[in-house]
Design an enzyme around this catalytic site. Structure first.
Site, short mmCIF file in Angstrom:
data_model
loop_
_atom_site.label_atom_id
_atom_site.label_comp_id
_atom_site.label_asym_id
_atom_site.label_seq_id
_atom_site.Cartn_x
_atom_site.Cartn_y
_atom_site.Cartn_z
N GLY A 167 0.78 -1.24 0.00
CA GLY A 167 0.00 0.00 0.00
C GLY A 167 0.81 1.29 0.00
CB THR A 168 4.27 2.30 -0.98
OG1 THR A 168 4.36 1.78 -2.30
CG2 THR A 168 4.97 1.37 0.00
CG ASN A 169 1.59 3.21 -5.80
OD1 ASN A 169 1.96 4.24 -6.38
ND2 ASN A 169 2.20 2.05 -5.95
CG MET A 187 -0.94 -7.92 -6.82
SD MET A 187 -0.08 -7.08 -8.17
CE MET A 187 1.13 -6.13 -7.25
CG LEU A 193 -10.81 -6.13 -11.50
CD1 LEU A 193 -10.80 -4.62 -11.31
CD2 LEU A 193 -11.68 -6.81 -10.46
CG ASN A 221 -3.34 -0.92 -13.06
OD1 ASN A 221 -3.26 -1.22 -11.85
ND2 ASN A 221 -2.55 -1.48 -13.97
CG HIS A 245 2.23 -2.05 -15.26
ND1 HIS A 245 1.93 -3.30 -14.74
CD2 HIS A 245 3.33 -2.21 -16.02
CE1 HIS A 245 2.81 -4.18 -15.19
NE2 HIS A 245 3.68 -3.54 -15.96
#
Ligand code: GAR
Length: 208
Positions: A12-14, A91, A94, A108, A110
């Site tokens: 969860g650093t983003n 990860m 969907l 998203n 990436h």
């Protein structure tokens, strides 16, 4: 006020970068309505809790099939009134049906310069291992709209990062996060909140 639904799977650093940039005023008119993890032990959930953000886990393995999992996920996002869905280290791939429901409002991050080093099976640390194996000198990160493919949606913003001779997958991952991901994801969210992202003919543009 733009309401975010942030989907996470790990550290969860983003997510933290988004929280920090809302706190510092670099992202305005935006709040995190809900954080949803695909794993119960995702450290990202702790970050949300510590910041008083509504959070829960919706774990794919707890459902009999993908469609019931995605129904629960969409239910949690809709209940929280999420308007922009942010895949921040999420990860799970969907389905087209899920993505269609949120078309034009699901993004998203990436950790490479798409279309290099992306697609099925190319995520997280594996991306940086492949970058080093191939010996490329420039890598980076990409924020894109999500479509029914894996990492194929319209690109919104990219930032390049130099690969160093002494890099390991871990050191490269960290630098791509610090120099690119934690910059461009908040920047795109802020632009979205102020209607500065235009999606036209399957191409995205961010106005200055
Ligand atoms: C980030 O590097 C993100 O770009 C990547 O996983 C990491 C999650 O870190 N995502 C993907 O590879 C998706 N294809 P975080 O949980 O600390 O934000």
């Amino acid at each position: 006020m733009l309401r975010l639904g942030v989907l996470v799977s790990g550290g969860g650093t983003n997510l933290q970068a988004i929280i920090d940039r809302i706190g510092s005023g670099d992202i305005t008119d935006t709040e995190i309505a809900v954080v949803i993890a695909s794993r119960e032990d995702a450290y990202a959930l702790k970050r949300a809790e510590e910041n008083g953000i509504r959070c829960l886990s919706v774990v794919p393995g707890r459902f009999t099939d993908k469609s019931s999992y995605e129904e629960a996920l969409a239910g949690a996002l809709d209940e929280a009134g999420a308007e922009l869905i942010v895949l921040a280290g999420f990860m799970i791939v969907l389905s087209g049906g899920f993505v269609k429901k949120y078309e034009g409002r699901i993004i998203n991050i990436h950790p490479s310069l798409i279309p290099s080093f992306c697609g099925n099976g190319c995520y997280g640390l594996k991306v940086h291992e492949k970058v080093l194996d191939r010996g490329v000198k420039i890598t980076g990160a990409t924020v894109h709209f999500v479509d029914s493919g894996t990492d194929t949606g319209p690109i919104i913003m990219q930032k390049a990062v130099k690969v160093l001779k002494e890099d390991t997958p871990e050191s490269l991952q960290r630098r791509v996060m610090e120099e690119a991901e934690w910059e461009i994801l908040p920047a795109v969210i802020n632009a979205f909140a102020h209607n500065r992202i235009i999606l036209e003919d399957n191409r995205a543009y961010m106005e200055e």
